[in-house]
Design a protein around this motif. Structure first.
Motif, short mmCIF file in Angstrom:
data_model
loop_
_atom_site.label_atom_id
_atom_site.label_comp_id
_atom_site.label_asym_id
_atom_site.label_seq_id
_atom_site.Cartn_x
_atom_site.Cartn_y
_atom_site.Cartn_z
N ALA A 198 0.73 -1.34 -0.04
CA ALA A 198 -0.03 0.07 -0.01
C ALA A 198 0.94 1.35 0.18
O ALA A 198 1.94 1.17 0.56
N LEU A 251 0.00 0.21 -7.95
CA LEU A 251 -0.67 0.79 -6.55
C LEU A 251 -0.56 2.29 -6.75
O LEU A 251 -1.38 2.94 -6.20
N THR A 291 3.79 -2.34 -7.62
CA THR A 291 3.67 -1.30 -6.95
C THR A 291 3.68 0.00 -7.69
O THR A 291 2.84 0.92 -7.22
#
Length: 396
Positions: free
Chosen positions: A128, A164, A161
């Motif tokens: 996250a 995200l 990533t």
């Protein structure tokens, strides 16, 4: 002092970590793999990428680690030479670059150059990302949170990533081809050429030299995307055995040497990465995750090195990270656009489906290998590796 988290310890990640540390940034380097990924095939270092290596003091080491490849040779089904394109001695020209090295050896050299004070974490990755006005915060798979002034995403073409941090921004341009790679035992018949057989039915069989006593093998096939790259290695190899069941040239030898647990076996879809922007707030993307030009371009490693160097340099030049990231994009955008512009019909034109198509390709290759045509082709089709001016940045 400004701080950075770098996700990905490959070519781009190690390079940006080295330069940020040299400019006085405390850096944390994250890598999903349990150890440094020291495997991989032959990669080229050209133009601006080679200049970055020089500025890092690695040019002699890279030269000493050369695979010894002397050029590219196209062959027929019986292994006879159709056309040869010797390696050039400049920073840019030709299918084979003067600085040709195994990816694993380059990554190892870069990693050893990164000082011990750079905090490294293997076997973990970001799940996250949250941006705040004064920092960026990440959550790690194995627990814990970390924050820094900047997050640099230096991962691969299918970076989780990146997706995200920049949701919905990535466009993967599929080029219609699968390529499988692996290292196989060397024989007395293997030489120093990149030997390439256009095998018909959209296929290719390739052998390349290395400097560690093995031979690097590739099997390529034009095919619609069907998820083959996501299957277990054993099922990938079974599919390859079906595709190359007629044993063109060295295909059976290659497949007999590869197993599902082979440390160097790797299959992927050939593609490019296109992003409208490589930055967002306190996040920057670099290398393949940002602008993979595909293995066909011969420019992936060069873009990773140059992009990492410029990103770190701009961040240390501009007090405001927004100005720095804007300049990084401005300096790299045209260079990336040129690198991603492949010759018309690539890669299909080099992978004919019929015997007549193979014969026509071979005729064209013979013409292209003639001295006048080779000189013209070197000017027209050489990767644009030397079209980027690398600024000098002041280290602390």
């Amino acid at each position: 002092m400004r701080t950075a988290i770098v996700s990905g310890a490959g070519v781009a990640g190690a390079t940006v970590a080295y330069w940020l540390d040299r400019y006085g940034w405390p850096v944390t380097l994250l890598e999903r793999a349990e150890t440094l990924r020291s495997s991989g095939q032959n990669v080229d270092i050209r133009g601006a990428g080679r200049e970055v290596i020089r500025r890092m003091g690695l040019d002699e080491r890279v030269a000493a680690s050369s695979t010894g490849e002397v050029g590219t040779r196209f062959i027929d089904a019986r292994g006879r030479t159709v056309a040869e394109f010797p390696a050039e001695t400049g920073d840019t020209d030709g299918p084979t670059a003067e600085r040709e090295i195994l990816r694993g050896q380059l990554v190892t050299a870069l990693d050893e150059l990164v000082p011990a004070r750079v905090e490294r974490h293997y076997g973990d990755h970001i799940t996250a990302v949250t941006q705040h006005p004064d920092r960026v915060e990440v959550v790690l798979q194995h627990g814990g949170r970390r924050h820094a002034d900047l997050l640099v995403i230096a991962e691969g073409i299918r970076s989780d990533t990146r997706d995200l941090a920049l949701p919905g921004q990535t466009r993967i341009r599929d080029l219609g081809q699968y390529i499988a790679y692996g290292a196989i035992p060397r024989t007395d018949h293997d030489d120093k050429w990149w030997n390439w057989l256009p095998a018909g039915r959209g296929r290719a069989v390739m052998l390349r030299p290395d400097n560690v006593g093995t031979t690097r093998a590739s099997l390529a096939c034009m095919a619609s995307p069907d998820g083959l790259e996501r299957l277990p290695a054993g099922r990938q190899l079974a599919r390859l055995r079906d595709l190359f069941a007629d044993d063109p040239w060295q295909a059976r030898r290659i497949l007999d040497a590869l197993t599902a647990d082979h440390s160097d076996f790797y299959l992927d879809r050939v593609a490019q990465v296109h992003l409208a922007t490589w930055t967002s707030g306190r996040i920057a993307v670099v290398g393949d995750a940002a602008y993979c030009p595909s293995p066909i371009s011969g420019m992936g490693t060069t873009l990773a090195l140059a992009g990492a160097y410029i990103l770190a340099g701009e961040l240390t030049t501009w007090p405001d990270h927004r100005d720095a990231l804007r300049r990084y994009e401005q300096r790299m955008r045209q260079y990336v656009t040129r690198a991603q512009k492949l010759p018309p019909g690539t890669p299909r034109i080099a992978n004919p489906t019929t015997r007549a198509g193979v014969a026509l390709l071979n005729t064209g290759l013979r013409l292209a290998a003639s001295r006048p045509a080779r000189a013209l082709g070197a000017r027209l089709f050489a990767p644009p590796a030397d079209t980027l001016h690398l600024p000098e940045y002041a280290a602390v």
